[in-house]
Design an enzyme around this catalytic site. Structure first.
Site, short mmCIF file in Angstrom:
data_model
loop_
_atom_site.label_atom_id
_atom_site.label_comp_id
_atom_site.label_asym_id
_atom_site.label_seq_id
_atom_site.Cartn_x
_atom_site.Cartn_y
_atom_site.Cartn_z
N HIS A 39 0.80 -1.24 0.00
CA HIS A 39 0.00 0.00 0.00
C HIS A 39 0.82 1.28 0.00
CE1 HIS A 39 0.92 -0.04 4.29
NE2 HIS A 39 0.65 1.25 4.27
C1 UD1 Z 1 -2.04 5.13 6.23
C2 UD1 Z 1 -0.74 5.61 6.86
C3 UD1 Z 1 0.32 4.53 6.75
C4 UD1 Z 1 -0.18 3.20 7.26
C5 UD1 Z 1 -1.48 2.85 6.54
C6 UD1 Z 1 -2.05 1.53 6.99
C7 UD1 Z 1 -0.35 8.05 6.72
C8 UD1 Z 1 0.46 9.09 6.07
N1 UD1 Z 1 -0.22 6.81 6.21
O1 UD1 Z 1 -1.81 5.02 4.84
O2 UD1 Z 1 1.44 4.92 7.50
O3 UD1 Z 1 0.78 2.18 7.05
O4 UD1 Z 1 -2.42 3.89 6.77
O5 UD1 Z 1 -3.23 1.20 6.33
O6 UD1 Z 1 -1.06 8.33 7.66
N2 UD1 Z 1 -9.20 4.40 2.16
C9 UD1 Z 1 -10.42 3.74 2.10
N3 UD1 Z 1 -10.97 3.32 3.26
C10 UD1 Z 1 -10.41 3.52 4.46
C11 UD1 Z 1 -9.17 4.21 4.51
C12 UD1 Z 1 -8.58 4.63 3.37
O7 UD1 Z 1 -10.98 3.54 1.04
O8 UD1 Z 1 -10.99 3.10 5.48
C13 UD1 Z 1 -8.56 4.83 0.91
C14 UD1 Z 1 -8.91 6.23 0.51
O9 UD1 Z 1 -9.10 6.23 -0.87
C15 UD1 Z 1 -7.66 7.03 0.84
C16 UD1 Z 1 -6.57 6.01 0.71
O10 UD1 Z 1 -7.17 4.76 1.06
O11 UD1 Z 1 -7.49 8.11 0.01
C17 UD1 Z 1 -5.40 6.28 1.60
O12 UD1 Z 1 -5.76 6.37 2.97
P1 UD1 Z 1 -4.86 7.21 3.98
O13 UD1 Z 1 -5.34 7.06 5.36
O14 UD1 Z 1 -4.69 8.57 3.46
O15 UD1 Z 1 -3.44 6.54 3.86
P2 UD1 Z 1 -3.02 5.02 3.82
O16 UD1 Z 1 -2.49 4.73 2.48
O17 UD1 Z 1 -4.10 4.12 4.36
#
Ligand code: UD1
Length: 372
Positions: A212
């Protein structure tokens, strides 16, 4: 003592659970749990609360997704009134996600004490958003709880006074130790449906994959090349791939082909742990999974050039393969012929880190309130 815990993203639910439990033992401690809502899907959040026995959050900031600036700013704006209203003696933040750094900024400016759980980890790669979050949070924190000696050294080098640093061990491993027996109990449903079984009912060999990191999934060429490598792995070993929503979305957006890979939705903690403990090999770019495989003694091939968890490489089962397909092939062959790297479990990764942390927190004199 009034303790406020802030969590928001999947890896930190496993870290807060043991601290909440350990602090429950102290009659003079009141705890409040705030969920920022950074992760909001049922299978990225709710199911973790359920399996880890974490009480429903007292406050949910429901910030959702956004760019880094937006998400961080939104958390700050919504959290500030909560901190002002609840007047905590200390706020505990976990890991390295945007929820962690946003909270540290809010509290530092209000003069509220911050404790950082899993402090001191460094990849020395500032292109990773998490590295920025780690650096800033550690500069602002008043108490820094580290999982291993390298964490202490990094903090000292950055000028953090020794009296703020407490090596308590790895809280994430506390959750693993507690839930491993139920994870191992029988074949989980997931395992039966995702991996072929041998005639005796034992699970066949498989590679468990997670992916991811923005550096691996946000560029179509890079993601395509990683998927091709995984399809190659899949010729020798069934690839089971519970995909993060970010990754699933990118595969669809870039119209890439995951072919025969068994791509699943993100799995609940216990199910994932069961799969991990029985995997022939884990291929990942996650931070926490490098630690969990080291504890479990399962070979881990990490699709990154660096790690903020070097102890998993120096004494654990982790090998950094970066995006070098040849190195991945070579390391995989070693695993398949039974020559995988053998590791040992780092000191203080023993299931009691949360208790040590709670003891330190409660044993300190009450902090002086400054600005609120
Ligand atoms: C975040 C953390 C990362 C961690 C990871 C674990 C930061 C900078 N990064 O990354 O350190 O290893 O979580 O999962 O905080 N999304 C969904 N559903 C959800 C959550 C996210 O669809 O419940 C999608 C959304 O499209 C979003 C993308 O995932 O834009 C990224 O989510 P985000 O929380 O921004 O960062 P992660 O890549 O999950």
């Amino acid at each position: 003592m009034n303790v406020l815990h802030i969590v928001g993203a999947r890896p930190n639910f496993m870290k807060v659970a043991p601290v909440l439990n350990a602090l429950k033992e102290y009659a003079n401690v009141t705890q409040t749990l705030v969920h920022t809502g950074q992760h909001y899907d049922v299978n990225m959040s709710d199911v973790f609360f359920e399996q880890l026995g974490i009480p429903a959050p007292d406050v949910n900031l429901a910030v959702g997704s956004g760019t880094h600036a937006r998400q961080t700013a939104e958390i700050m704006m919504r959290l500030e009134p909560v901190v002002l209203e609840r007047q905590p003696d200390i706020v505990l933040v976990y890991g390295d996600v945007n929820s962690t750094v946003a909270t540290a900024l809010v509290c530092a400016k209000l003069g509220v004490q911050v404790g950082h759980v899993e402090a001191g980890l460094r990849s020395f790669d500032r292109t990773m958003p998490e590295e920025i979050n780690r650096l800033v949070t550690d500069q602002l924190a008043d108490l820094l709880f580290t999982p291993s000696e390298d964490g202490d050294e990094n903090l000292r080098r950055e000028g953090i006074p020794a009296e703020k640093i407490f090596r308590v061990g790895n809280v994430m491993i506390d959750s693993l130790v507690r839930l491993l027996p139920s994870a191992q109990k029988a074949l989980t449903k997931t395992e039966v449906t995702t991996t072929a079984t041998k005639p005796d009912g034992a699970p066949a060999l498989y590679a468990l994959v997670t992916l991811h990191r923005p550096a691996n999934v946000d560029d179509s060429g890079t993601l395509k090349s990683i998927l091709e490598s995984l399809l190659e792995v899949n010729r020798d070993l069934a690839v089971v791939f519970p995909a993060h929503p970010r990754t699933r979305k990118r595969i669809a957006d870039f119209k890439l082909d995951a072919g025969q890979l068994r791509v699943l939705d993100p799995l609940p903690y216990v199910d994932f742990l069961g799969l991990q403990s029985r995997a022939t090999v884990v291929i990942t770019d996650s931070g926490g999974i490098q630690e969990e495989t080291t504890y479990l003694g399962v070979p881990c091939l990490t699709l990154r050039d660096n790690t903020e968890r070097p102890i998993t490489v120096s004494i654990g089962t982790n090998v950094l393969v970066g995006r070098d397909r040849e190195k991945l092939r070579r390391e995989l062959s070693r695993v398949l012929v039974g020559k995988a790297k053998k590791g040992t479990v780092p000191p203080l990764w023993d299931g009691h880190a949360g208790e040590r942390l709670a003891g330190i927190l409660v044993g300190r004199p009450s902090p002086v309130k400054l600005l609120i």
